[in-house]
Write an enzyme that holds these catalytic residues in place. Structure first.
Site, PDB file in Angstrom:
ATOM      1  N   HIS A 154     -14.024  61.453  79.423  1.00  0.00           N
ATOM      2  CA  HIS A 154     -15.173  60.580  79.694  1.00  0.00           C
ATOM      3  C   HIS A 154     -14.590  59.220  80.074  1.00  0.00           C
ATOM      4  O   HIS A 154     -13.574  58.812  79.535  1.00  0.00           O
ATOM      5  CB  HIS A 154     -16.071  60.480  78.458  1.00  0.00           C
ATOM      6  CG  HIS A 154     -17.430  59.914  78.772  1.00  0.00           C
ATOM      7  ND1 HIS A 154     -17.622  58.589  79.064  1.00  0.00           N
ATOM      8  CD2 HIS A 154     -18.641  60.500  78.868  1.00  0.00           C
ATOM      9  CE1 HIS A 154     -18.916  58.385  79.323  1.00  0.00           C
ATOM     10  NE2 HIS A 154     -19.555  59.538  79.214  1.00  0.00           N
TER      11      HIS A 154
ATOM     12  N   LYS B 188     -22.052  68.979  75.402  1.00  0.00           N
ATOM     13  CA  LYS B 188     -21.141  67.833  75.366  1.00  0.00           C
ATOM     14  C   LYS B 188     -21.611  66.775  74.377  1.00  0.00           C
ATOM     15  O   LYS B 188     -22.803  66.488  74.293  1.00  0.00           O
ATOM     16  CB  LYS B 188     -21.060  67.229  76.769  1.00  0.00           C
ATOM     17  CG  LYS B 188     -20.126  66.061  76.908  1.00  0.00           C
ATOM     18  CD  LYS B 188     -20.198  65.527  78.324  1.00  0.00           C
ATOM     19  CE  LYS B 188     -19.779  64.090  78.402  1.00  0.00           C
ATOM     20  NZ  LYS B 188     -20.571  63.170  77.585  1.00  0.00           N
TER      21      LYS B 188
ATOM     22  N   LYS C 216     -28.227  57.868  88.116  1.00  0.00           N
ATOM     23  CA  LYS C 216     -28.634  56.547  87.617  1.00  0.00           C
ATOM     24  C   LYS C 216     -27.512  55.513  87.608  1.00  0.00           C
ATOM     25  O   LYS C 216     -27.761  54.346  87.343  1.00  0.00           O
ATOM     26  CB  LYS C 216     -29.183  56.714  86.197  1.00  0.00           C
ATOM     27  CG  LYS C 216     -28.118  57.109  85.163  1.00  0.00           C
ATOM     28  CD  LYS C 216     -28.654  57.218  83.749  1.00  0.00           C
ATOM     29  CE  LYS C 216     -27.520  57.550  82.795  1.00  0.00           C
ATOM     30  NZ  LYS C 216     -27.931  57.788  81.435  1.00  0.00           N
TER      31      LYS C 216
ATOM     32  N   LYS D 241     -29.770  64.645  73.842  1.00  0.00           N
ATOM     33  CA  LYS D 241     -30.273  63.277  74.028  1.00  0.00           C
ATOM     34  C   LYS D 241     -31.424  63.028  73.085  1.00  0.00           C
ATOM     35  O   LYS D 241     -32.238  63.926  72.871  1.00  0.00           O
ATOM     36  CB  LYS D 241     -30.728  63.087  75.468  1.00  0.00           C
ATOM     37  CG  LYS D 241     -29.610  63.107  76.499  1.00  0.00           C
ATOM     38  CD  LYS D 241     -28.820  61.831  76.478  1.00  0.00           C
ATOM     39  CE  LYS D 241     -27.630  61.919  77.422  1.00  0.00           C
ATOM     40  NZ  LYS D 241     -26.828  60.722  77.500  1.00  0.00           N
TER      41      LYS D 241
ATOM     42  N   ASP E 196     -21.892  62.850  73.288  1.00  0.00           N
ATOM     43  CA  ASP E 196     -21.977  61.631  74.078  1.00  0.00           C
ATOM     44  C   ASP E 196     -20.759  60.749  73.784  1.00  0.00           C
ATOM     45  O   ASP E 196     -20.062  60.951  72.797  1.00  0.00           O
ATOM     46  CB  ASP E 196     -23.309  60.909  73.828  1.00  0.00           C
ATOM     47  CG  ASP E 196     -23.948  60.540  75.162  1.00  0.00           C
ATOM     48  OD1 ASP E 196     -23.189  60.094  76.047  1.00  0.00           O
ATOM     49  OD2 ASP E 196     -25.161  60.710  75.332  1.00  0.00           O
ATOM     50  N   GLU E 197     -20.538  59.773  74.660  1.00  0.00           N
ATOM     51  CA  GLU E 197     -19.306  58.984  74.545  1.00  0.00           C
ATOM     52  C   GLU E 197     -19.247  58.180  73.247  1.00  0.00           C
ATOM     53  O   GLU E 197     -18.167  57.889  72.742  1.00  0.00           O
ATOM     54  CB  GLU E 197     -19.128  58.074  75.763  1.00  0.00           C
ATOM     55  CG  GLU E 197     -20.147  56.947  75.936  1.00  0.00           C
ATOM     56  CD  GLU E 197     -21.484  57.418  76.502  1.00  0.00           C
ATOM     57  OE1 GLU E 197     -21.589  58.593  76.877  1.00  0.00           O
ATOM     58  OE2 GLU E 197     -22.425  56.604  76.534  1.00  0.00           O
TER      59      GLU E 197
END
Ligand code: CAP
Ligand code: MG
Length: 432
Positions: A272, A180, A312, A154, A182-183
């Site tokens: 995802h 992983k 979240k 991130k 991210d999308e």
């Protein structure tokens, strides 16, 4: 009396008992102003099977046997049975064009929600299901007593491939099984797919040597279908077991093609679900996540995001557990108006993936909701650790150990520094 110009009510028969090979679908519906419930459910069954808006001059009598039947109404819930011959074997888009197609746009309905489908054995036998599934992946990692763990570097996008691979290495060294993508990270100029894969491969080999554990990654191959095939092959050649696909945006047809291709190479698909909330968030309209999960297990993803209930993103505990049941159980039991019964036959179980706003302090709650057959993704919640990624991953692994040993986190933290520091920062905070 005016002449009969439509035949929607012909699609209703409350004395009908579904046949063994019928597909059964549960819908929530709200008629538009001036439309009766009967008019509404007749239209749902009609538009999703053989109907049209008017009576016809001519219709061969055998068509009767292809009509769907609305057979059970409970308040605003209706069940519709569809004869097996309506469906082409092994064709997911065709199924969706029927039960999840035009019906959502009918003016006669104010709201319509496709909640679940019960698929007969004769239908699902034309699909492969997960290639490795939960048992295959547990065997691959030799991890049996805890969830598989992973993290996304991130922020989501922006790192170069070098930076990305270094964060990946730290994540693995902290004890995580997976790193992983991210999308929305796939192959941008600043971090191309090939360069990332090449550098990640080196880092994986090093982390495996240094830890003696199996390390893998969920590298995002999402693109046009043939490009995805090439990328999956590239991953295979570099010794990766997985590829990740953004399955909603790629579409069921592409996922099915990749399931074939990757199955031949002995690989697993991480799914995802980016964009799912466009159709599953409104509680009265659209398609539920448990339906998407079911279709994806049938096609053959090995794991799919299913929510956290405490993190979240949207998704209640009830919803999350319904999705987990659809993904993991061999015989899914009917639950009120939430899920229908499903016998999965030989189709393997798939991992639910809990992700979004998690940190070590939330681990016990996630395990209480899901149990251990889970993939746990903690991203911001490791990179935001006061001592960085590796310490954050260690803190998460310590939280899992504590839960396994039935020791309270605060107690375990007394002898585990990384966990203690994570708790000092986030405590048991629920993220938003
Ligand atoms: C999580 C995540 C995932 C979401 C997807 C993100 O990061 O990478 O994409 O969890 O949601 O971008 O938000 P954090 P879901 O762990 O840092 O929140 O799993 O609900 O489909
Ligand atoms: Mg993400």
């Amino acid at each position: 009396m005016s002449k009969k110009i439509e035949w929607y009510h012909d699609f209703i028969d409350k004395s009908y008992r579904p046949k063994k090979n019928d597909l059964k679908v549960l819908f929530y519906f709200e008629p538009a102003a001036g439309i009766t419930k009967e008019d509404a459910i007749g239209r749902i069954a009609s538009e999703s099977s053989t109907g049209t808006w008017t009576t016809l001059f001519k219709m061969p009598p055998r068509m009767k046997s292809l009509m769907a039947t609305a057979y059970e109404v409970q308040g605003n819930y209706v069940k519709v049975a569809y004869p097996a011959d309506l469906w082409e074997n092994g064709n997911t888009p065709q199924l969706l064009s029927g039960i999840a197609g035009n019906i959502f746009g009918m003016k006669a309905l104010k709201n319509l929600r496709l909640i679940d489908v019960s698929l007969p054995q004769d239908y699902i036998k034309h699909f492969k299901g997960p290639n490795l599934g939960i048992p295959g992946l547990r065997k691959y990692f030799k991890v049996y007593d805890r969830p598989l763990t992973g993290a996304v570097p991130k922020p989501k996008v922006g790192f170069s491939s070098e930076e990305h691979a270094k964060i990946g290495y730290e994540t693995w060294m902290g004890g995580f099984d997976l790193v992983k993508d991210d999308e929305n990270l796939i192959s941008q100029k600043f971090n191309t797919f090939k360069r990332r894969v090449d550098l990640m491969t080196k880092m994986r080999d090093r982390a495996e040597r240094e830890t003696g554990s199996v390390k893998d990654a969920l590298l995002n191959i999402t693109a046009e279908t043939e490009e995805m095939e090439k990328r999956a092959k590239y991953l295979h050649d570099k010794g990766w077991k997985y590829a990740m696909i953004d399955v909603v945006v790629a579409g069921t047809s592409a996922v099915q093609t990749l399931r074939e291709h990757m199955g031949d190479m002995g690989m697993a698909i991480h799914a995802h679900r980016a964009m799912h909330a466009a159709f599953d968030r409104d509680e009265k309209h659209g398609i539920t996540m448990q339906f998407l999960a079911k279709i994806m297990r049938m096609i053959g993803v090995d794991e799919i995001h299913s929510g956290t209930a405490v993190g979240k993103l949207v998704g209640s505990k009830e919803e999350v557990q319904a999705i987990a049941s659809v993904l993991r159980d061999k015989h899914v039991k009917k639950r009120g108006n939430i899920i229908l019964e499903q016998d999965w036959g030989n189709i393997k179980p798939a991992f639910p993936v809990s992700s979004g706003g998690l940190h070590p302090g939330l681990v016990p709650e996630v395990i209480d909701i899901y149990g251990k057959d889970l993939m746990l993704l903690v991203s911001g919640g490791i990179h935001g650790h006061p001592h960085g990624t590796r310490a954050g991953a260690m803190a998460t692994m310590q939280a899992l150990e504590a839960k396994n040993k039935k020791i309270k986190l605060e107690e375990y933290a007394k002898t585990h520094r990384e966990l203690r520091e994570a708790l000092e920062k986030w405590g048991r905070m629920k993220t938003e």
